[in-house]
Write a protein that holds these residues in place. Sequence first.
Motif, PDB file in Angstrom:
ATOM      1  N   ALA A 153       0.825  -1.216   0.000  1.00 18.54           N
ATOM      2  CA  ALA A 153       0.000   0.000   0.000  1.00 18.54           C
ATOM      3  C   ALA A 153       0.858   1.266   0.000  1.00 18.54           C
ATOM      4  CB  ALA A 153      -0.933  -0.012   1.209  1.00 18.54           C
ATOM      5  N   LYS A 154       2.175   1.113  -0.048  1.00 17.47           N
ATOM      6  CA  LYS A 154       3.107   2.247  -0.066  1.00 17.47           C
ATOM      7  C   LYS A 154       2.871   3.222   1.095  1.00 17.47           C
ATOM      8  CE  LYS A 154       5.596   2.046  -3.558  1.00 17.47           C
ATOM      9  NZ  LYS A 154       6.740   2.746  -3.937  1.00 17.47           N
ATOM     10  N   PRO A 155       2.899   2.692   2.308  1.00 22.64           N
ATOM     11  CA  PRO A 155       2.622   3.561   3.461  1.00 22.64           C
ATOM     12  C   PRO A 155       3.733   4.567   3.730  1.00 22.64           C
ATOM     13  CG  PRO A 155       3.421   1.443   4.217  1.00 22.64           C
ATOM     14  CD  PRO A 155       3.240   1.320   2.724  1.00 22.64           C
ATOM     15  N   LYS A 156       3.324   5.706   4.288  1.00 17.52           N
ATOM     16  CA  LYS A 156       4.310   6.670   4.784  1.00 17.52           C
ATOM     17  C   LYS A 156       4.592   6.356   6.245  1.00 17.52           C
ATOM     18  CE  LYS A 156       2.774  10.395   1.752  1.00 17.52           C
ATOM     19  NZ  LYS A 156       1.399   9.933   1.405  1.00 17.52           N
ATOM     20  N   LEU A 157       3.554   5.831   6.913  1.00 16.72           N
ATOM     21  CA  LEU A 157       3.685   5.438   8.322  1.00 16.72           C
ATOM     22  C   LEU A 157       3.291   3.969   8.451  1.00 16.72           C
ATOM     23  CD1 LEU A 157       3.976   6.042  11.399  1.00 16.72           C
ATOM     24  CD2 LEU A 157       1.598   6.835  11.357  1.00 16.72           C
ATOM     25  N   LEU A 158       4.210   3.164   8.988  1.00 15.26           N
ATOM     26  CA  LEU A 158       3.968   1.732   9.138  1.00 15.26           C
ATOM     27  C   LEU A 158       3.807   1.424  10.633  1.00 15.26           C
ATOM     28  CD1 LEU A 158       3.943  -0.992   7.541  1.00 15.26           C
ATOM     29  CD2 LEU A 158       6.401  -1.125   7.951  1.00 15.26           C
ATOM     30  N   LEU A 159       2.703   0.755  10.961  1.00 12.52           N
ATOM     31  CA  LEU A 159       2.449   0.370  12.350  1.00 12.52           C
ATOM     32  C   LEU A 159       2.763  -1.110  12.492  1.00 12.52           C
ATOM     33  CD1 LEU A 159      -1.159   1.939  12.637  1.00 12.52           C
ATOM     34  CD2 LEU A 159       1.030   3.101  13.021  1.00 12.52           C
ATOM     35  N   LEU A 160       3.742  -1.446  13.304  1.00 18.84           N
ATOM     36  CA  LEU A 160       4.156  -2.846  13.457  1.00 18.84           C
ATOM     37  C   LEU A 160       3.812  -3.327  14.859  1.00 18.84           C
ATOM     38  CD1 LEU A 160       7.725  -2.563  11.863  1.00 18.84           C
ATOM     39  CD2 LEU A 160       5.747  -3.713  10.852  1.00 18.84           C
ATOM     40  N   ASP A 161       2.898  -4.289  14.942  1.00 20.57           N
ATOM     41  CA  ASP A 161       2.481  -4.799  16.251  1.00 20.57           C
ATOM     42  C   ASP A 161       3.187  -6.125  16.532  1.00 20.57           C
ATOM     43  OD1 ASP A 161       1.281  -5.298  18.634  1.00 20.57           O
ATOM     44  OD2 ASP A 161      -0.780  -5.195  17.905  1.00 20.57           O
ATOM     45  N   GLU A 162       4.159  -6.085  17.397  1.00 24.07           N
ATOM     46  CA  GLU A 162       4.919  -7.270  17.833  1.00 24.07           C
ATOM     47  C   GLU A 162       5.501  -8.072  16.669  1.00 24.07           C
ATOM     48  OE1 GLU A 162       5.027  -8.447  21.183  1.00 24.07           O
ATOM     49  OE2 GLU A 162       3.488  -7.231  22.146  1.00 24.07           O
ATOM     50  N   PRO A 163       6.281  -7.437  15.813  1.00 22.32           N
ATOM     51  CA  PRO A 163       6.804  -8.165  14.657  1.00 22.32           C
ATOM     52  C   PRO A 163       7.750  -9.314  15.008  1.00 22.32           C
ATOM     53  CG  PRO A 163       7.851  -6.016  14.840  1.00 22.32           C
ATOM     54  CD  PRO A 163       6.716  -6.028  15.823  1.00 22.32           C
ATOM     55  N   SER A 164       8.324  -9.293  16.202  1.00 20.82           N
ATOM     56  CA  SER A 164       9.297 -10.351  16.537  1.00 20.82           C
ATOM     57  C   SER A 164       8.653 -11.518  17.267  1.00 20.82           C
ATOM     58  CB  SER A 164      10.444  -9.772  17.369  1.00 20.82           C
ATOM     59  OG  SER A 164      10.031  -9.570  18.706  1.00 20.82           O
ATOM     60  N   MET A 165       7.345 -11.424  17.507  1.00 23.19           N
ATOM     61  CA  MET A 165       6.699 -12.459  18.319  1.00 23.19           C
ATOM     62  C   MET A 165       6.790 -13.846  17.682  1.00 23.19           C
ATOM     63  SD  MET A 165       3.177 -12.267  20.334  1.00 23.19           S
ATOM     64  CE  MET A 165       2.094 -12.439  18.945  1.00 23.19           C
ATOM     65  N   GLY A 166       7.207 -14.819  18.471  1.00 22.22           N
ATOM     66  CA  GLY A 166       7.225 -16.210  18.029  1.00 22.22           C
ATOM     67  C   GLY A 166       8.352 -16.565  17.076  1.00 22.22           C
ATOM     68  N   LEU A 167       9.291 -15.648  16.882  1.00 20.02           N
ATOM     69  CA  LEU A 167      10.370 -15.935  15.937  1.00 20.02           C
ATOM     70  C   LEU A 167      11.634 -16.403  16.662  1.00 20.02           C
ATOM     71  CD1 LEU A 167      10.077 -12.920  13.467  1.00 20.02           C
ATOM     72  CD2 LEU A 167       8.924 -15.129  13.396  1.00 20.02           C
ATOM     73  N   SER A 168      12.449 -17.139  15.935  1.00 20.82           N
ATOM     74  CA  SER A 168      13.727 -17.594  16.485  1.00 20.82           C
ATOM     75  C   SER A 168      14.665 -16.387  16.603  1.00 20.82           C
ATOM     76  CB  SER A 168      14.346 -18.629  15.560  1.00 20.82           C
ATOM     77  OG  SER A 168      14.699 -18.008  14.342  1.00 20.82           O
ATOM     78  N   PRO A 169      15.669 -16.477  17.499  1.00 19.07           N
ATOM     79  CA  PRO A 169      16.578 -15.340  17.701  1.00 19.07           C
ATOM     80  C   PRO A 169      17.193 -14.810  16.399  1.00 19.07           C
ATOM     81  CG  PRO A 169      16.963 -17.005  19.370  1.00 19.07           C
ATOM     82  CD  PRO A 169      15.954 -17.589  18.420  1.00 19.07           C
ATOM     83  N   LEU A 170      17.502 -15.718  15.485  1.00 18.41           N
ATOM     84  CA  LEU A 170      18.113 -15.297  14.227  1.00 18.41           C
ATOM     85  C   LEU A 170      17.142 -14.444  13.400  1.00 18.41           C
ATOM     86  CD1 LEU A 170      20.931 -15.944  13.084  1.00 18.41           C
ATOM     87  CD2 LEU A 170      19.795 -17.512  11.500  1.00 18.41           C
ATOM     88  N   PHE A 171      15.899 -14.888  13.328  1.00 19.88           N
ATOM     89  CA  PHE A 171      14.875 -14.150  12.593  1.00 19.88           C
ATOM     90  C   PHE A 171      14.541 -12.831  13.287  1.00 19.88           C
ATOM     91  CE2 PHE A 171      13.155 -17.418   9.548  1.00 19.88           C
ATOM     92  CZ  PHE A 171      13.171 -16.576   8.458  1.00 19.88           C
ATOM     93  N   ILE A 172      14.575 -12.846  14.617  1.00 13.84           N
ATOM     94  CA  ILE A 172      14.303 -11.603  15.354  1.00 13.84           C
ATOM     95  C   ILE A 172      15.322 -10.550  14.941  1.00 13.84           C
ATOM     96  CG2 ILE A 172      14.324 -10.514  17.647  1.00 13.84           C
ATOM     97  CD1 ILE A 172      13.091 -13.048  18.781  1.00 13.84           C
ATOM     98  N   LYS A 173      16.580 -10.971  14.881  1.00 10.12           N
ATOM     99  CA  LYS A 173      17.650 -10.058  14.497  1.00 10.12           C
ATOM    100  C   LYS A 173      17.377  -9.513  13.089  1.00 10.12           C
ATOM    101  CE  LYS A 173      22.560  -9.781  14.822  1.00 10.12           C
ATOM    102  NZ  LYS A 173      23.570 -10.411  14.006  1.00 10.12           N
ATOM    103  N   GLU A 174      16.970 -10.418  12.202  1.00  7.60           N
ATOM    104  CA  GLU A 174      16.719 -10.032  10.814  1.00  7.60           C
ATOM    105  C   GLU A 174      15.539  -9.053  10.712  1.00  7.60           C
ATOM    106  OE1 GLU A 174      17.036 -13.267   8.215  1.00  7.60           O
ATOM    107  OE2 GLU A 174      16.411 -12.115   6.456  1.00  7.60           O
ATOM    108  N   ILE A 175      14.484  -9.327  11.480  1.00 10.98           N
ATOM    109  CA  ILE A 175      13.316  -8.430  11.449  1.00 10.98           C
ATOM    110  C   ILE A 175      13.721  -7.015  11.910  1.00 10.98           C
ATOM    111  CG2 ILE A 175      11.131  -7.920  12.663  1.00 10.98           C
ATOM    112  CD1 ILE A 175      10.661  -9.879  10.397  1.00 10.98           C
TER     113      ILE A 175
END
Length: 236
Positions: A153-175
């Motif tokens: 949607a080409k946002p100017k403002l992105l709202l991220l609600d708990e993007p790291s939830m349930g991810l492995s430490p490696l993926f958390i770092k990447e997110i």
Amino acid sequence: MAMLEVQNLSVSYGVIQAVKDVSFDINEGEIVTLIGANGAGKSTIVKTISGLLKPQNGQITYQGQDIVHRKAPQVVQAGISQVAEGRHIFAEMTVKENLQLGAFLQKDHDQTDKTYKEIFERFPILQKRQNQDAATLSGGEQQMLAIGRALMAKPKLLLLDEPSMGLSPLFIKEIFTIIKELNERGTTILLIEQNAKQALAIADRGYVLATGNVQLTGTGKELLANPEVQRVYFGG
Ligand code: ATP
């Protein structure tokens, strides 16, 4: 003038008051994080900005315009996209179809094709998996798909609600790396996180919420160094 201004926001679910008189703002170009324990009201605030919930009280202005009275698709159209907690991808649709849903307001197909390209450049794994059902993606890949869909949607403002939830430490770092990169390329970000340490480390500013109230605010650095924040959120 701030890009987003939330003033004296109160939101209830029936008799449960989830958000009480919360005020904060986000300037264009910033990463602002809201941290707080389970039930502090973070998701409720995001849903209210997105137009999914209506507040009892308070104002939300985006680029100087009141958005409290707008419906969710109009909020997207104004330039605000949300990645909901728990991702909510459509498991039985392909990766590409999921992305397509994010462009539902885009009438210009050339523009949509360009956006696909940008997203596939940023998330090569999504290009590789574009014709697979989203259900076959790993948790981290699904989170990338959820972010990719919001970016359609080409946002100017992105709202991220708990993007790291349930991810492995490696993926958390990447997110967190992805969030930082998106911001560097011009997207303003409101980041909701339980993972307070990492969120504050990339945030320009943060607000600490407890039971529906803003308790503390400061730059990411100040909050990281705050003894009270350390005691409550880092267990140290
Ligand atoms: P979490 O990190 O656990 O998601 P949160 O800070 O995002 O927590 P909210 O989900 O906003 O918190 O919830 C705030 C309060 O509102 C909680 O007490 C919660 O139980 C309540 N609540 C949330 N959604 C509803 C609902 N649909 N109906 C009734 N109460 C709700």
